[in-house]
Each structure stands twice: as structure tokens, then as C-alpha cells.
Motif scaffolding. Structure first.
Motif, PDB file in Angstrom:
ATOM      1  N   TYR A  15       0.839  -1.193   0.000  1.00  0.00           N
ATOM      2  CA  TYR A  15       0.000   0.000   0.000  1.00  0.00           C
ATOM      3  C   TYR A  15       0.876   1.246   0.000  1.00  0.00           C
ATOM      4  N   ASN A  16       0.542   2.200  -0.824  1.00  0.00           N
ATOM      5  CA  ASN A  16       1.268   3.459  -0.900  1.00  0.00           C
ATOM      6  C   ASN A  16       0.253   4.596  -0.792  1.00  0.00           C
ATOM      7  N   PRO A  17       0.239   5.335   0.333  1.00  0.00           N
ATOM      8  CA  PRO A  17      -0.762   6.393   0.484  1.00  0.00           C
ATOM      9  C   PRO A  17      -0.559   7.550  -0.481  1.00  0.00           C
ATOM     10  N   GLN A  22      -0.399  13.219  -2.529  1.00  0.00           N
ATOM     11  CA  GLN A  22      -0.639  13.305  -1.094  1.00  0.00           C
ATOM     12  C   GLN A  22      -1.692  14.356  -0.787  1.00  0.00           C
ATOM     13  N   SER A  23      -2.618  13.993   0.070  1.00  0.00           N
ATOM     14  CA  SER A  23      -3.631  14.941   0.505  1.00  0.00           C
ATOM     15  C   SER A  23      -3.074  15.772   1.660  1.00  0.00           C
ATOM     16  N   ARG A  24      -3.779  16.815   2.000  1.00  0.00           N
ATOM     17  CA  ARG A  24      -3.361  17.680   3.104  1.00  0.00           C
ATOM     18  C   ARG A  24      -3.349  16.892   4.410  1.00  0.00           C
ATOM     19  N   GLN A  25      -4.300  15.985   4.579  1.00  0.00           N
ATOM     20  CA  GLN A  25      -4.396  15.187   5.792  1.00  0.00           C
ATOM     21  C   GLN A  25      -3.198  14.247   5.935  1.00  0.00           C
ATOM     22  N   VAL A  26      -2.743  13.637   4.832  1.00  0.00           N
ATOM     23  CA  VAL A  26      -1.591  12.738   4.873  1.00  0.00           C
ATOM     24  C   VAL A  26      -0.334  13.516   5.225  1.00  0.00           C
ATOM     25  N   ASP A  52      -2.448   5.326   6.137  1.00  0.00           N
ATOM     26  CA  ASP A  52      -3.421   6.389   5.904  1.00  0.00           C
ATOM     27  C   ASP A  52      -4.689   6.218   6.739  1.00  0.00           C
ATOM     28  N   LYS A  53      -4.531   5.734   7.976  1.00  0.00           N
ATOM     29  CA  LYS A  53      -5.657   5.565   8.888  1.00  0.00           C
ATOM     30  C   LYS A  53      -5.648   6.608   9.998  1.00  0.00           C
ATOM     31  N   TYR A  54      -4.600   7.420  10.077  1.00  0.00           N
ATOM     32  CA  TYR A  54      -4.452   8.416  11.144  1.00  0.00           C
ATOM     33  C   TYR A  54      -5.425   9.563  10.920  1.00  0.00           C
TER      34      TYR A  54
END
Length: 158
Positions: A15-17, A22-26, A52-54
Motif C-alpha cells: 500500500y502506498n498512500p 498526497q492529501s493535506r491530511q496525509v 493512511d488511517k491516522y
């Protein structure tokens, strides 16, 4: 006798977020420091960040010890001062070996420094010079790691 079946679908790649950008949240989750946690809790939060669960907190949470809304990091039960005072993990509240202690977040320091510098640039010449003069005297506290920089004066004069 029962047979154990193997997994039906196997992942060919990890898995590669950041696969689709990349989103702002990541980006925000990657910059969060893992201070005041035991080894097990550090691994748990690192896993959440990796996959990417944080989910960061939007508003401060209530500390279970001092009952104040001072918990600013997601998945923590105690605020930083209470966890340091008790010497326990801020997430699981167990008296285990703390892997990383609370340290000032470097990205936060950089952000504050850039805000300070941009604030200086937007000030009037007279106000800026007065502030810098008072900081040199020591009457007004200057931000951390800030050296009175008179190069801004030179840039403005040109």
C-alpha cells in the motif's frame, strides 16, 4: 479434520498512500511527532500513519487526569504535562518505558518563525524598528531561535 485455507487474494504491491498524490491530511499526519509514548503505542500510531488511517483531532480533547481540554494529539488520553508528571505513556496510561519524550515539533517552529518574519515585513517601518530595538534590549521577548535580523532593513531601504 478441518483444513486451513490460505488467503484468496494476495497483494502484489504494498500500500502506498501517496500513490495518487498526497492529501493535506496525509501531509499533516506525517509531520506529527510521536512524543511521550511507549514502544507499543508508537508502533500503533506509526502503522496508522503508514496506512493512511491516522485521523488528527480537530478540537482539543479532555485530559483524563486534569480534566482540562489540553490533549492536542489524536489517540492520546493524557496531555503532555500530565504524562510527563506521572511518567506514563500518554496513550495507554501505563507505566512502561517511554520510547520518545516530548520534543518541540520542528515544523511548528519553522511555521512560527515564518509567521514572525512575514509579520515583520507587513509592519510599518517605524513599528518594525521599534520592535527590533526593544528585542535587542530584552524588554520584549523575541521568538525562539530568532536573531535580530537587520537584513530586512536593508531590503526595505532599496
Amino acid at each position: 479434520m478441518t483444513t486451513i485455507k490460505s488467503q484468496k487474494y494476495h497483494n502484489a504491491i504494498a500500500y502506498n498512500p501517496a500513490r495518487h498524490g498526497q492529501s493535506r491530511q496525509v501531509k499533516q499526519a506525517a509531520s506529527v511527532s510521536l512524543g511521550g509514548l511507549c514502544g507499543r503505542c508508537t508502533e500503533k500510531i506509526a502503522w496508522r500513519k503508514k496506512y493512511d488511517k491516522y485521523k488528527p483531532l480537530t478540537v482539543p480533547k479532555k485530559c483524563t487526569l486534569c480534566e482540562q481540554k489540553t490533549v492536542k494529539q489524536a489517540y492520546h488520553q493524557l496531555c503532555q504535562p500530565c504524562a510527563e508528571m506521572k511518567g506514563v505513556c500518554a496513550k495507554c496510561v501505563k507505566n512502561t518505558h517511554i520510547v520518545e519524550s516530548f520534543a518541540p515539533d520542528k515544523s511548528q517552529e519553522i511555521r512560527e518563525e515564518s509567521q514572525y518574519r512575514s509579520g515583520l515585513r507587513t509592519m510599518k517601518e517605524r513599528e518594525r524598528r521599534t520592535l527590533l530595538r526593544e528585542q535587542a534590549k530584552g524588554t520584549v521577548p523575541s521568538p525562539k531561535k530568532t536573531v535580530v535580523d537587520h537584513s530586512l532593513d536593508d531590503q526595505e531601504d532599496q
